[in-house]
Motif scaffolding. Structure first.
Motif, mmCIF file in Angstrom:
data_model
loop_
_atom_site.group_PDB
_atom_site.id
_atom_site.type_symbol
_atom_site.label_atom_id
_atom_site.label_comp_id
_atom_site.label_asym_id
_atom_site.label_seq_id
_atom_site.Cartn_x
_atom_site.Cartn_y
_atom_site.Cartn_z
ATOM 1 N N GLU A 90 8.096 10.215 -3.892
ATOM 2 C CA GLU A 90 7.820 10.675 -2.532
ATOM 3 C C GLU A 90 7.397 9.521 -1.637
ATOM 4 O OE1 GLU A 90 5.847 14.310 -1.468
ATOM 5 O OE2 GLU A 90 5.949 14.966 -3.551
ATOM 6 N N GLN A 125 0.839 -1.190 0.000
ATOM 7 C CA GLN A 125 0.000 0.000 0.000
ATOM 8 C C GLN A 125 0.876 1.242 0.000
ATOM 9 O OE1 GLN A 125 -2.660 -0.604 3.359
ATOM 10 N NE2 GLN A 125 -4.195 -1.262 1.885
ATOM 11 N N PHE A 126 0.389 2.243 -0.701
ATOM 12 C CA PHE A 126 1.126 3.504 -0.793
ATOM 13 C C PHE A 126 0.198 4.653 -0.443
ATOM 14 C CE2 PHE A 126 3.063 0.519 -3.696
ATOM 15 C CZ PHE A 126 4.397 0.634 -3.379
ATOM 16 N N LEU A 127 0.780 5.835 -0.387
ATOM 17 C CA LEU A 127 -0.051 7.028 -0.292
ATOM 18 C C LEU A 127 -0.381 7.393 -1.727
ATOM 19 C CD1 LEU A 127 1.781 9.078 2.470
ATOM 20 C CD2 LEU A 127 0.025 7.318 2.686
ATOM 21 N N ASP A 128 -1.601 7.094 -2.125
ATOM 22 C CA ASP A 128 -1.956 7.164 -3.543
ATOM 23 C C ASP A 128 -1.970 8.582 -4.112
ATOM 24 O OD1 ASP A 128 -2.086 4.474 -3.673
ATOM 25 O OD2 ASP A 128 -4.262 4.347 -3.399
ATOM 26 N N HIS A 129 -1.936 9.578 -3.241
ATOM 27 C CA HIS A 129 -1.978 10.950 -3.756
ATOM 28 C C HIS A 129 -0.582 11.539 -3.942
ATOM 29 C CE1 HIS A 129 -1.656 11.316 0.561
ATOM 30 N NE2 HIS A 129 -1.254 12.549 0.415
ATOM 31 N N LEU A 130 0.440 10.775 -3.565
ATOM 32 C CA LEU A 130 1.808 11.283 -3.713
ATOM 33 C C LEU A 130 2.534 10.486 -4.799
ATOM 34 C CD1 LEU A 130 3.008 11.777 -0.020
ATOM 35 C CD2 LEU A 130 2.126 13.485 -1.602
ATOM 36 N N PRO A 131 3.421 11.142 -5.563
ATOM 37 C CA PRO A 131 4.160 10.415 -6.601
ATOM 38 C C PRO A 131 5.054 9.316 -6.012
ATOM 39 C CG PRO A 131 4.876 12.706 -6.441
ATOM 40 C CD PRO A 131 3.683 12.572 -5.582
ATOM 41 N N ARG A 154 11.085 1.426 -0.952
ATOM 42 C CA ARG A 154 10.651 2.148 0.244
ATOM 43 C C ARG A 154 11.165 1.458 1.506
ATOM 44 N NH1 ARG A 154 4.357 2.501 1.155
ATOM 45 N NH2 ARG A 154 4.699 0.351 1.782
ATOM 46 N N LEU A 213 9.223 8.234 1.750
ATOM 47 C CA LEU A 213 8.350 8.465 2.905
ATOM 48 C C LEU A 213 9.006 8.139 4.257
ATOM 49 C CD1 LEU A 213 5.478 9.499 3.425
ATOM 50 C CD2 LEU A 213 4.707 7.139 3.414
ATOM 51 N N THR A 253 10.911 11.024 5.270
ATOM 52 C CA THR A 253 10.053 12.148 5.653
ATOM 53 C C THR A 253 9.538 11.974 7.079
ATOM 54 O OG1 THR A 253 9.321 12.133 3.359
ATOM 55 C CG2 THR A 253 8.117 13.553 4.861
#
Lengths: 225, 300
Positions: free
Chosen positions: A97, A88-94, A149, A101, A104
């Protein structure tokens, strides 16, 4: 690195896993196999502190999991790279990024890390997908992005749950080579898979120990694989 | 101290933490809108409260505790009754002073009606006694009864006493205003908590990913808390501004001759509305922080 001592885990009273003992030493390469539903994912979750054992002891980097606070677990995760079956990813970030993560969230993101990130993206073959959004990636690309990641913080341990589940043979070979390479750099690697072909392919590259979950416990698998 | 550190961390620029939670248009707009409405209401409750406070004070002061005793008696008994009345008043607890008005003073009072040349002495004008009440007030019923018995010609005229219930009502109104402000604050906290819970639930996957890559609860909570605090601050700022403008265009109280008072703020009270947005932001901060801690604490 990670030690299990007579660990048991039960979901709502039903014992799923019992009496498991294991020591993950630095630089070790383990395969974890067993039929679907045997508890491979649960076992990995116990290893990275997402689940607490209902019996026995799990020690992560010499700390007993039951005594670890939620923040302690978060800190330990920065030293354990996890690749999930359904990443799973943060779907709104490229993608880039998403790969960055862990930097970050641990407050380590800085301009110096850009080279590091580019190198890692090239290494997993995703340089072209730098600005793509995760939903635009294919299954194999997602697996590789998840691997990147998991690696960005240069963890001591890599836990991968069916990393080759959604990819073709060629891609799974490529992912395997990446993991073997990491192991040669001194990382502890544990791969949960039911893909025996993959295990056989790995044995020619690295001295891997094979564990099997059967009869609700952890066993050393024979040489028949 | 811990709260202060959190507030500082919240204000520190961290674009990363803001970006990890996807922007959500609808709840964001709703939060801004609701906090604007709440701030607007707060301004009016505040204005009401302060205005009734002023009213209660002015009326209370004007009650300034003066009453008049009027003695009508046949000319030959006038002096005796006046002396008796003064004696009674002196003995009445709660009466600060009592003084019989002189002929000149009475003449001055009557002048507007009868002209300066009226020979007051020759007319059966009642004798007036000015009574000044002490701070604790006197028992007017008791005084009336005593006067009836001892000074049959005396009439006690408490000309400002009718305002007393009004002044009390104004005090109650002031209290009501403050209670409203508290309720609005509570409603704001509830609204922000609901919105934060919805946002946390909608972003379960985001939270799971963040936990997986080693984000602490504090980091995840901050991403949400900062948003809701900023939205509430912006909304409350806009609502406050609108409320103040609305008050500004209300008529001032001068026209009513000081009997009523304007709803507008007066003097330094204009500073008070400026406290509303930060206060709303603080409420949102605490509400979201608690909601986030509770939700995150329940996750693996």
């Amino acid at each position: 690195m990670i030690e299990l001592d007579n660990v048991a885990y039960s979901y709502s009273g039903d014992a799923l896993l019992t009496d498991m003992s294991l020591q993950l030493a630095p630089g070790a390469f383990h395969f974890l196999t067993g039929p679907s539903g045997a508890g491979k994912t649960t076992f990995l979750k116990l290893c990275y502190g997402a689940l607490k054992p209902t019996g026995g002891r799990v020690r992560i980097f010499d700390h007993d999991v039951t005594d670890m606070s939620r923040d302690d677990v978060a800190m330990a995760r920065r030293r354990i790279g996890v690749v999930h079956q359904d990443c799973q990813f943060l779907d709104h970030l490229p993608v880039a990024e998403n790969v960055a993560l862990p930097l970050t969230v641990s407050g380590q993101a800085s301009p110096d890390q850009v080279d590091n990130l580019n190198e890692l993206m090239a290494w997993v073959g995703l340089s072209e997908k730098y600005d793509a959004l995760p939903p635009e990636l294919s299954g194999g690309e997602r697996q590789r992005a998840a691997l990147a990641r998991a690696l960005i913080l240069s963890p001591d341990v890599i836990l991968a749950d069916e990393p080759t589940g959604n990819v073709d043979w060629e891609m799974s070979q490529r992912l395997l080579r990446l993991l073997v390479e990491l192991n040669k750099m001194g990382k502890t690697v544990m791969i949960a898979t039911h893909d025996l072909m993959l295990i056989r392919a790995a044995k020619s590259m690295v001295p891997a120990r094979i564990l099997r979950i059967a009869n609700r416990t952890l066993q050393a698998a024979g040489a028949d694989l | 101290m811990k709260l202060l550190d959190q507030a500082r961390a919240l204000l520190a620029q961290d674009a990363g933490a803001d970006r990890v939670v996807p922007p959500t248009g609808f709840t964001a707009r709703l939060t801004v809108l609701t906090s604007a409405a709440m701030a607007f209401l707060t301004i009016f409750a505040l204005a009401l409260s302060l205005a009734s406070g002023r009213l209660a004070t002015t009326w209370g002061e004007e009650l300034a505790r003066e009453s008049t005793l009027r003695i009508s008696a046949p000319a030959d008994q006038m002096d005796a009754q006046t002396a008796a009345a003064l004696r009674v008043l002196e003995q009445t607890p709660g009466v600060a002073s009592a003084r019989a008005l002189s002929v000149e003073e009475q003449q001055a009072l009557l002048e507007p009606w009868f002209g300066p040349d009226l020979p007051v002495e020759s007319l059966p004008v009642p004798q007036l006694i000015a009574v000044i009440e002490g701070p604790e007030g006197y028992d007017s019923e008791g005084l009336r009864l005593r006067l009836q018995a001892e000074v049959p010609g005396a009439v006690l005229d408490e000309h400002t006493r009718w305002r007393r219930p009004l002044a009390a009502a104004a005090s109650r109104l002031k209290l009501l205003g403050w209670v409203s402000i508290l309720l609005i604050g509570g409603a704001t906290a509830g609204m922000v908590t609901l919105a934060a819970n919805a946002a946390l639930a909608a972003n379960a996957q985001v939270i799971a990913v963040l936990r997986l890559v080693g984000a602490t609860d504090g980091y995840i909570a901050r991403a949400f808390v900062r948003r809701f605090t900023m939205r509430t601050l912006i909304g409350a700022g806009a609502g406050t501004l609108l409320g103040v403008v609305a008050l500004f265009i209300m008529p001032g109280g001068e026209a009513a001759g000081g009997f009523l008072t304007g709803l507008r703020f007066q003097g330094w009270h204009w500073v008070l509305p400026m406290i509303v947005p930060p206060l709303a932001a603080l409420v949102a901060f605490v509400a979201t922080e608690l909601a986030a801690r509770r939700v995150l604490g329940g996750l693996a």
